[in-house]
Write a protein that holds these residues in place. Structure first.
Motif, PDB file in Angstrom:
ATOM      1  N   ARG A 152      14.462 -51.737  15.090  1.00 46.15           N
ATOM      2  CA  ARG A 152      13.841 -53.011  14.732  1.00 46.15           C
ATOM      3  C   ARG A 152      12.327 -52.994  14.880  1.00 46.15           C
ATOM      4  O   ARG A 152      11.729 -53.990  15.229  1.00 46.15           O
ATOM      5  N   HIS A 201      27.880 -51.717   2.958  1.00 49.41           N
ATOM      6  CA  HIS A 201      26.808 -52.517   3.566  1.00 49.41           C
ATOM      7  C   HIS A 201      25.482 -51.798   3.333  1.00 49.41           C
ATOM      8  O   HIS A 201      24.526 -52.377   2.862  1.00 49.41           O
ATOM      9  N   TRP A 215      22.135 -45.712   6.005  1.00 44.33           N
ATOM     10  CA  TRP A 215      21.030 -45.827   6.956  1.00 44.33           C
ATOM     11  C   TRP A 215      20.602 -44.498   7.555  1.00 44.33           C
ATOM     12  O   TRP A 215      21.407 -43.836   8.235  1.00 44.33           O
ATOM     13  N   PRO A 216      19.338 -44.115   7.374  1.00 42.88           N
ATOM     14  CA  PRO A 216      18.823 -42.965   8.126  1.00 42.88           C
ATOM     15  C   PRO A 216      18.780 -43.318   9.616  1.00 42.88           C
ATOM     16  O   PRO A 216      18.270 -44.385   9.971  1.00 42.88           O
ATOM     17  N   THR A 217      19.338 -42.459  10.435  1.00 37.88           N
ATOM     18  CA  THR A 217      19.519 -42.800  11.855  1.00 37.88           C
ATOM     19  C   THR A 217      19.148 -41.624  12.754  1.00 37.88           C
ATOM     20  O   THR A 217      19.176 -40.475  12.314  1.00 37.88           O
ATOM     21  N   TRP A 221      16.790 -46.144  14.996  1.00 38.26           N
ATOM     22  CA  TRP A 221      16.546 -45.769  13.604  1.00 38.26           C
ATOM     23  C   TRP A 221      15.194 -46.315  13.142  1.00 38.26           C
ATOM     24  O   TRP A 221      14.723 -47.345  13.642  1.00 38.26           O
ATOM     25  N   HIS A 238      17.276 -55.861   0.194  1.00 37.85           N
ATOM     26  CA  HIS A 238      17.141 -55.811   1.654  1.00 37.85           C
ATOM     27  C   HIS A 238      17.391 -54.398   2.182  1.00 37.85           C
ATOM     28  O   HIS A 238      16.628 -53.870   2.990  1.00 37.85           O
ATOM     29  N   LYS A 250      14.518 -52.057   3.899  1.00 41.40           N
ATOM     30  CA  LYS A 250      14.686 -51.785   5.324  1.00 41.40           C
ATOM     31  C   LYS A 250      15.062 -50.323   5.603  1.00 41.40           C
ATOM     32  O   LYS A 250      14.514 -49.710   6.510  1.00 41.40           O
ATOM     33  N   LEU A 291      31.436 -47.179  10.328  1.00 42.38           N
ATOM     34  CA  LEU A 291      30.258 -46.358  10.031  1.00 42.38           C
ATOM     35  C   LEU A 291      30.685 -44.896   9.930  1.00 42.38           C
ATOM     36  O   LEU A 291      31.255 -44.345  10.879  1.00 42.38           O
TER      37      LEU A 291
END
Ligand code: AMP
Length: 264
Positions: A60, A101, A104-106, A112, A153, A157, A233
């Motif tokens: 975040r 959903h 996501w690169p993590t 992340w 979004h 993001k 996930l």
């Protein structure tokens, strides 16, 4: 009566006292000067270290630095179960189907990077060839949002933290989604959507382990004593996109787990 000698001594003492005072004042001035310089240098150092260099570890934290290479470790393909997400809020129409959903690169530490480059704006025109597919399985559920709001979004993001072109990012996520029969992995083990039957977290993991062969992460929404599964996930290698084991960081409680059915 004071002697000449005494007067001289007194004058000497006055002189010495004045000199001592002057020395003390200049020492004090020198010390405060050095202190100020040191403080300015520390301040400059802090601005360089914490101000201009974005940290990519904590979640975040908006980065917005288009020139950086965000060295993430792997991807998470996040699949959502709309009936859980919409259990307590009103949504647009949906069916009992696992949907996308995001991708996501993590990082392995479960953090992340996000919001990596505001200049790489979202343009739905780039997605024209796959829009109809996206509408089926990557749909917006919120009544007050536009049909492309979730894609926008997710791109801003998460997508901007990859080096991928916008079309490739969405197309890759679609391809991966189509290659994972999550619904079947569960139904093959008699785990079906129901508002009465609950499952143990272990039975869901076991079903997926057996059908898929890799550890996934389960995310839940909590309503009263129930954990409603709302996301699975799947973790993927960052270059080959082959499935890998996720770290065990479920958000579901160990009690009964519900996979709710769409309310008709
Ligand atoms: P989104 O706005 O698409 O990032 O989704 C929001 C939800 O996803 C929040 O619950 C986040 O904590 C979670 N989330 C977002 N990115 C990641 C990630 N890379 N790994 C794990 N959870 C994430």
């Amino acid at each position: 009566m004071m002697s000449q000698h005494h007067l001289m001594l007194l004058n000497d003492t006055d002189d010495n006292y004045n000199k001592w005072g002057q020395r003390k004042t200049s020492q004090l001035l020198y010390k405060s000067f050095v202190f100020t310089i040191v403080m300015i240098l520390v301040l400059i150092l802090m601005i360089i270290v914490f101000g201009s260099k974005p940290s990519i570890s904590p979640p975040r934290i908006s980065i917005n630095n288009c020139s950086s290479d965000y060295n993430f470790d792997y991807y998470e393909l996040a699949l959502r179960w709309p009936a859980s997400e919409c259990f307590e809020k009103s949504c647009l129409k949906y069916t009992d189907m696992w949907c996308i959903h995001g991708m996501w690169p993590t990082l392995w530490n479960n953090h992340w990077p996000q919001d990596c480059c505001f200049e790489r704006t979202f343009n739905v025109k780039n997605l024209e060839p796959i829009v109809s597919q996206l509408e089926k399985c990557w749909q917006n559920l919120m009544p007050d949002q536009t049909y492309d709001s979730l894609w926008r979004h997710e791109w801003m993001k998460h997508g901007t933290c990859t080096k991928m072109h916008q079309f490739n990012y969405f197309n890759k996520a679609l391809d991966l989604y189509n290659s994972f029969a999550v619904g079947k992995w569960l139904t093959d083990h008699s785990i079906v959507a129901s508002n009465d039957v609950t499952y143990s977290l272990k039975s869901i993991h076991d079903a997926i382990d057996e059908s898929f062969g890799h550890k996934v992460q389960l995310k839940c929404i909590h309503v009263n004593e129930y954990s409603l599964i709302d996301q699975i996930l799947i973790c993927l290698d960052k270059t080959s996109f082959s499935p890998i084991d996720c770290i065990q960081a479920d958000s579901c409680r160990s009690g009964p787990v519900l996979l709710p059915k769409t309310k008709s």
